[in-house]
Design a protein around this motif. Structure first.
Motif, PDB file in Angstrom:
ATOM      1  N   PHE A 248      -5.656  13.676  13.771  1.00 11.76           N
ATOM      2  CA  PHE A 248      -4.505  13.556  13.361  1.00 11.76           C
ATOM      3  C   PHE A 248      -4.610  12.139  11.862  1.00 11.76           C
ATOM      4  N   GLU A 249      -4.813  11.011  12.323  1.00 10.57           N
ATOM      5  CA  GLU A 249      -4.299  10.441  11.508  1.00 10.57           C
ATOM      6  C   GLU A 249      -5.156  10.045  10.179  1.00 10.57           C
ATOM      7  N   TYR A 250      -6.371  10.472  10.349  1.00 10.53           N
ATOM      8  CA  TYR A 250      -6.703  10.745   8.592  1.00 10.53           C
ATOM      9  C   TYR A 250      -6.468  12.308   7.763  1.00 10.53           C
ATOM     10  N   PHE A 251      -5.914  12.761   8.223  1.00  9.70           N
ATOM     11  CA  PHE A 251      -5.366  14.471   7.994  1.00  9.70           C
ATOM     12  C   PHE A 251      -3.711  13.702   7.159  1.00  9.70           C
ATOM     13  N   ALA A 252      -3.244  12.796   8.116  1.00  8.43           N
ATOM     14  CA  ALA A 252      -1.783  12.266   7.862  1.00  8.43           C
ATOM     15  C   ALA A 252      -2.284  11.502   6.659  1.00  8.43           C
ATOM     16  N   ARG A 253      -3.051  10.276   6.514  1.00 11.72           N
ATOM     17  CA  ARG A 253      -3.376   9.435   5.386  1.00 11.72           C
ATOM     18  C   ARG A 253      -4.235  10.287   4.302  1.00 11.72           C
ATOM     19  N   SER A 254      -4.639  10.936   4.173  1.00 11.45           N
ATOM     20  CA  SER A 254      -4.707  12.406   3.400  1.00 11.45           C
ATOM     21  C   SER A 254      -4.140  13.346   2.498  1.00 11.45           C
ATOM     22  N   PHE A 255      -2.799  13.793   3.336  1.00 10.28           N
ATOM     23  CA  PHE A 255      -2.418  15.012   2.636  1.00 10.28           C
ATOM     24  C   PHE A 255      -0.587  14.225   3.273  1.00 10.28           C
ATOM     25  N   SER A 256       0.005  13.700   4.056  1.00  4.87           N
ATOM     26  CA  SER A 256       1.112  13.897   4.100  1.00  4.87           C
ATOM     27  C   SER A 256       1.283  12.862   2.243  1.00  4.87           C
ATOM     28  N   GLU A 257       3.042  12.986   2.315  1.00  5.04           N
ATOM     29  CA  GLU A 257       3.633  12.797   0.803  1.00  5.04           C
ATOM     30  C   GLU A 257       5.131  11.993   1.411  1.00  5.04           C
ATOM     31  N   ALA A 258       5.313  11.395   2.785  1.00  2.20           N
ATOM     32  CA  ALA A 258       5.768  10.674   2.994  1.00  2.20           C
ATOM     33  C   ALA A 258       5.554   8.912   3.174  1.00  2.20           C
ATOM     34  N   SER A 259       6.707   8.530   3.418  1.00  2.00           N
ATOM     35  CA  SER A 259       6.091   7.252   3.079  1.00  2.00           C
ATOM     36  C   SER A 259       4.877   6.514   4.678  1.00  2.00           C
ATOM     37  N   THR A 260       5.304   7.362   5.077  1.00  2.12           N
ATOM     38  CA  THR A 260       4.146   6.915   6.801  1.00  2.12           C
ATOM     39  C   THR A 260       3.088   7.040   6.844  1.00  2.12           C
ATOM     40  N   ARG A 261       2.156   7.392   5.495  1.00  2.00           N
ATOM     41  CA  ARG A 261       1.037   7.628   5.631  1.00  2.00           C
ATOM     42  C   ARG A 261       0.381   6.568   5.906  1.00  2.00           C
TER      43      ARG A 261
END
Length: 460
Positions: A248-261
């Motif tokens: 999941f972390e890979y997709f969060a780093r790649s696609f999330s637009e929140a500061s938590t990316r």
């Protein structure tokens, strides 16, 4: 010795109650930012932009036109810079193949990151902050060591992956420069008083016993015009997550637009009441390890991943520290499924006959099994199916066999269990440090917003 080479673990041993306090404040800020604060209107409030309700577009923006290079305040970002940084991200995350759509999304995300990195380095230089070559060399050596390589070996690895040590060093320079800028220009002006700390401790104590959740998120912004497309993109991301090929972390780093990316989508520990109503309703029905979404919230869609849950400041049996012995048998190349099943059955029969950890070595010798000791693992560090089994086991018992024909079959023998202590409030210093760090991060985000707004960026 460790058992992480055979059992996937998500280790979270660092100051759990301290993180819980910090996450509560983080989630409160996030919830406040996402909550709707004005009533719906026929023409939405636009902050004084004076946009007509019956607007007409005099031109067309083609979303399929992708500009690979950019000039950021006279600093040139080339197509090679972008290609090498993409290759770096894929290599470090063990990604070997992406669909054309995922590759395009990652490319645009990496370009935005490169622009932010350039702005950070430029701003640091205006504050007379420089990062020297020897400092970058030291950081690069530490980075290489994390992957079990020398700097020379890491450079060769990156070249083979289509990247370069130059790209990694540039990223290191950006991180070091921005961290020093924050220490010089932001941290000295952030203070948290005793009265505020005491109020936070009081709120934590009042929340004792309530459920809290350890969450990761992917946030995708959307408006009325893009809502359907963003929803479809979110569904596609969830489908890729469920394939299990990348964490999941890979997709969060790649696609999330929140500061938590920047922290792999990690929201930390939050209570349901601290989340927007839409997310609160979703998380209360989720099981540990489950992904939920797309969940529509003001401003876009959210994808949630529940990694853990517990009760605030309450001892949890899953925090029990275990002393384990692990037995492993491996199958030689060419072993058929029938042969593996038969040997696994013999292994299960032998391990279930174990009478205490003193009997493990004898059984291991008979089975020609490897034995690994670990006396520092907690129940919650283990996969969910093993957690449920170990919670019910007595000292000296063995788990049912688990594993695969490719990686071998294993069993864990419980040698001792250290029950968790009752939950304690974090100290005043812990709360103060975490609140200060939270405010530094908030001001850093505000500064980045200002830098992007004022930058002169030319795409080519």
């Amino acid at each position: 010795m460790r058992i992480t080479n055979t059992v996937k673990q998500d280790i979270r041993n660092k100051d759990r109650f301290f993180r819980g306090a910090a996450a509560m404040m983080l989630a409160a800020v996030a919830a406040g930012a996402m909550a709707q604060t004005v009533a719906d209107q026929t023409v939405p409030e636009t902050g004084g932009l004076n946009i007509p309700s019956n607007l007409q577009l005099f031109g067309k923006l083609d979303p399929n036109v992708r500009k690979p290079t950019a000039i950021v305040n006279d600093t040139v970002l080339t197509g090679t810079d972008l290609d090498q940084r993409m290759a770096l991200a894929m290599a470090l995350n063990n990604v070997t193949k992406l669909s054309p759509e995922d590759r395009d999304r990652l490319r645009m995300q990496i370009l935005r990151q490169l622009i932010d990195e350039t702005l950070q380095i430029q701003e640091a230089k205006t504050a007379e902050i420089t990062v020297t070559a020897p400092e970058i060399d030291q950081a690069y050596a530490r980075f290489s060591q994390q992957f079990g390589k020398t700097p020379k070996q890491m450079s060769a690895f990156l070249r083979e992956a289509g990247s370069s040590d130059r790209s990694m060093r540039r990223q290191i320079e950006g991180e070091l420069a921005w961290a020093r800028y924050l220490r010089k220009r932001v941290e000295p002006f952030v203070n948290v008083g005793d009265e505020e700390v005491n109020a936070i401790r009081a709120r934590l104590e009042a929340a004792k016993g309530t459920e809290e959740y350890n969450l990761k998120e992917i946030f995708l912004s959307a408006n009325e015009a893009t809502q359907q497309q963003v929803f479809a993109n979110a569904r596609q991301i969830i489908a890729e997550i469920q394939k299990g090929q990348q964490p999941f972390e890979y997709f969060a780093r790649s696609f999330s637009e929140a500061s938590t990316r920047a922290v792999n989508g990690d929201l930390g520990w939050v209570r349901g009441a601290q989340l927007p109503p839409e997310l609160q309703a979703a998380v209360q029905s989720m099981q540990v390890g489950q992904v939920a979404g797309p969940i529509q919230i003001p401003g876009g869609f959210s994808i949630l991943y529940l990694t853990d849950k517990r009760q605030v400041l309450t001892a949890d049996p899953r925090d029990s520290r275990l002393s384990l012995k692990q037995l492993t048998i491996k199958f030689p190349a060419g072993t058929t499924q029938a042969q593996a099943t038969a040997r696994a059955a013999d292994f299960a029969k032998a391990t279930q006959a174990i009478r205490g950890c003193g009997d493990v070595q004898r059984v291991a010798t008979t089975l020609k099994a490897e034995v690994v000791d670990n006396d520092q693992v907690t129940i919650r560090q283990l996969p969910a199916p093993l957690q449920e089994i170990l919670l019910k086991m007595q000292i000296g018992q063995a788990t049912p066999p688990f594993g695969s024909p490719e990686q071998g079959v294993r069993s864990l023998v419980l040698c001792d269990r250290e029950e968790p202590r009752s939950g304690n409030l974090p100290t005043s210093d812990q709360i103060q440090n975490q609140v200060e760090q939270q405010r530094v991060n908030l001001r850093a985000n505000q500064k980045m917003r200002d830098l992007r707004r004022d930058a002169v960026i030319e795409y080519r």
